[in-house]
Enzyme design. Sequence first.
Site, PDB file in Angstrom:
ATOM      1  N   GLU A  35       2.103   4.964  -0.586  1.00 42.96           N
ATOM      2  CA  GLU A  35       1.661   6.465  -0.360  1.00 42.96           C
ATOM      3  C   GLU A  35       2.759   7.142  -1.016  1.00 42.96           C
ATOM      4  O   GLU A  35       3.902   7.032  -1.037  1.00 42.96           O
ATOM      5  CB  GLU A  35       1.217   6.847   0.868  1.00 42.96           C
ATOM      6  N   ARG A  90       2.955  -2.353   9.513  1.00 38.25           N
ATOM      7  CA  ARG A  90       2.566  -0.846   9.041  1.00 38.25           C
ATOM      8  C   ARG A  90       3.805  -0.070   9.183  1.00 38.25           C
ATOM      9  O   ARG A  90       3.508   1.142   8.723  1.00 38.25           O
ATOM     10  CB  ARG A  90       1.452  -0.593  10.008  1.00 38.25           C
ATOM     11  N   GLU A 108      -5.068  10.551   0.387  1.00 40.16           N
ATOM     12  CA  GLU A 108      -4.781  10.118   1.818  1.00 40.16           C
ATOM     13  C   GLU A 108      -5.094  11.194   2.823  1.00 40.16           C
ATOM     14  O   GLU A 108      -5.653  12.310   2.563  1.00 40.16           O
ATOM     15  CB  GLU A 108      -3.248   9.743   1.825  1.00 40.16           C
ATOM     16  N   HIS A 149       2.399  -0.038   3.865  1.00 42.29           N
ATOM     17  CA  HIS A 149       2.036  -1.066   4.537  1.00 42.29           C
ATOM     18  C   HIS A 149       2.178  -2.343   3.611  1.00 42.29           C
ATOM     19  O   HIS A 149       1.785  -2.354   2.357  1.00 42.29           O
ATOM     20  CB  HIS A 149       0.652  -0.939   5.017  1.00 42.29           C
ATOM     21  N   GLU A 200      -2.556   7.564  -2.310  1.00 39.56           N
ATOM     22  CA  GLU A 200      -2.507   5.836  -2.290  1.00 39.56           C
ATOM     23  C   GLU A 200      -3.141   5.492  -3.405  1.00 39.56           C
ATOM     24  O   GLU A 200      -4.263   5.554  -3.559  1.00 39.56           O
ATOM     25  CB  GLU A 200      -3.121   5.505  -0.904  1.00 39.56           C
ATOM     26  N   ARG A 230      -5.432  -0.184  14.891  1.00 35.25           N
ATOM     27  CA  ARG A 230      -4.606   0.152  13.958  1.00 35.25           C
ATOM     28  C   ARG A 230      -3.290   1.073  14.743  1.00 35.25           C
ATOM     29  O   ARG A 230      -2.435   1.411  13.805  1.00 35.25           O
ATOM     30  CB  ARG A 230      -4.973   1.136  12.928  1.00 35.25           C
ATOM     31  N   GLU A 263       0.795  -1.101  -0.026  1.00 38.24           N
ATOM     32  CA  GLU A 263       0.079  -0.049   0.016  1.00 38.24           C
ATOM     33  C   GLU A 263       1.058   1.312   0.055  1.00 38.24           C
ATOM     34  O   GLU A 263       1.090   1.967   1.103  1.00 38.24           O
ATOM     35  CB  GLU A 263      -0.837  -0.060   1.275  1.00 38.24           C
TER      36      GLU A 263
END
Length: 448
Positions: free
Chosen positions: A135, A339, A190, A246, A197, A320, A133
Amino acid sequence: MTITAADIRREVKEKNVTFLRLMFSDIAGTLKNVEIPATDEQLDKVLSNKAMFDGSSIEGFVRINESDMFLHPDLDTWIVFPWGGENGAVAGLICDIYTPEGEPFAGDPRGNLKRALRHMEKVGFKSFNLGPEPEFFLFKLDEKGDPTLEVNDRGGYFDLAPTDLADNTRREIVNVLTEMGFEVEASHHEVAIGQHEIDFKYADVLKACDNIQIFKLVVKTIARKHGLYATFMAKPKFGINGSGMHCNMSLFDYDGNNAFFDTEDPKGMQLSETAYYFLGGLMKHAYNYTAIMNPTVNSYKRLVPGYEAPVYIAWAGRNRSPLIRVPASRGMGTRLELRSVDPTANPYLALAVLLEAGLDGIENKIEAPGPVESNIYIMTQEERKEAGIRDLPSTLHNAVKALQDDEVVKAALGNHIFTNFVEAKKIEWSSYAAFVSQWEIDNYLDLY
């Protein structure tokens, strides 16, 4: 789908390919290339693994007296870039690096990941899947074409145009990626202004890492076309969230089953013993592999409390705030999400290290601590200590020191990559430590 040399020769003619980029990554994760004309003679050389380059010109590769290196293209990475011009199309192949003796080069990050995958197969697993993932930020260019820190939108998480003025840029990036064979799953603004992202479907880890490298190239190319600059720097602006990448990981066995899934899990999370041991390995080595996941001085400006980045070594389900999360999906989608990784990480090195850390957990039956389902961000230092939650390294200097103390992580990199990585990062830290920043001038010049 397997691509053959005949397929490549046919596409060169059908799509008027006039230049071919032979691409590879250096230890820092920068995508390099040797561009050659796509003539029959040059294609013969490339497809017979006889294309050469000077390895001494690449930092961290080899000394000048051992500079000859051969590029062995992975034919399944063949792509024709959807941009070009009147001079014809440009295509590319991602290559592994070999020595003149025909041996895989120990300093090749992609080859090093393949070495970790061979270990995985010996342990009894068929594939290691990655869903990244990444960004990035989009900034305006100045009148000279140089990047500024001025964003071109004021959008927030999942905002739509007209607030998100980069919508057209992001949409074209997605269209280009789709044309190149990517399966894009999501594209959105984002949390931070100017931050975006784009998530693409998981794949076996080698292909996924190749995809990350090509993705970065596409994003930067399309951004320039729109008069913008794309950066994957972890924290380009003070006071807003930084960029992460991530990593969603899963192991599959030779029967095609997700080895992390088990409906009979006595702990009620439907995770297998394999998943818990893999998690145990990730947790055990987390402090020591941070230098690979977060390899720049700037990376640690992101890893600070208050900006949603994980800074505490713990794991949980839906929570999270810890370092590692177990997303809700089960069955074939069961996975572990790390993460902390940021997009400056070399994906080949990062995933080789994570795989070996997880395999260490499986082979040595390393027990993961219990999950932490409360918000770690609001815990006091004493509460975190009582719960056994350790902070990640706060600087590149501390992370590199920790890296040198972990034999599993060092072995995952191999001696050549480990030695050159540490040397480069010590130089980077020394340069940063000696630099007098504007913050110091603002805070000390008048005071003292």
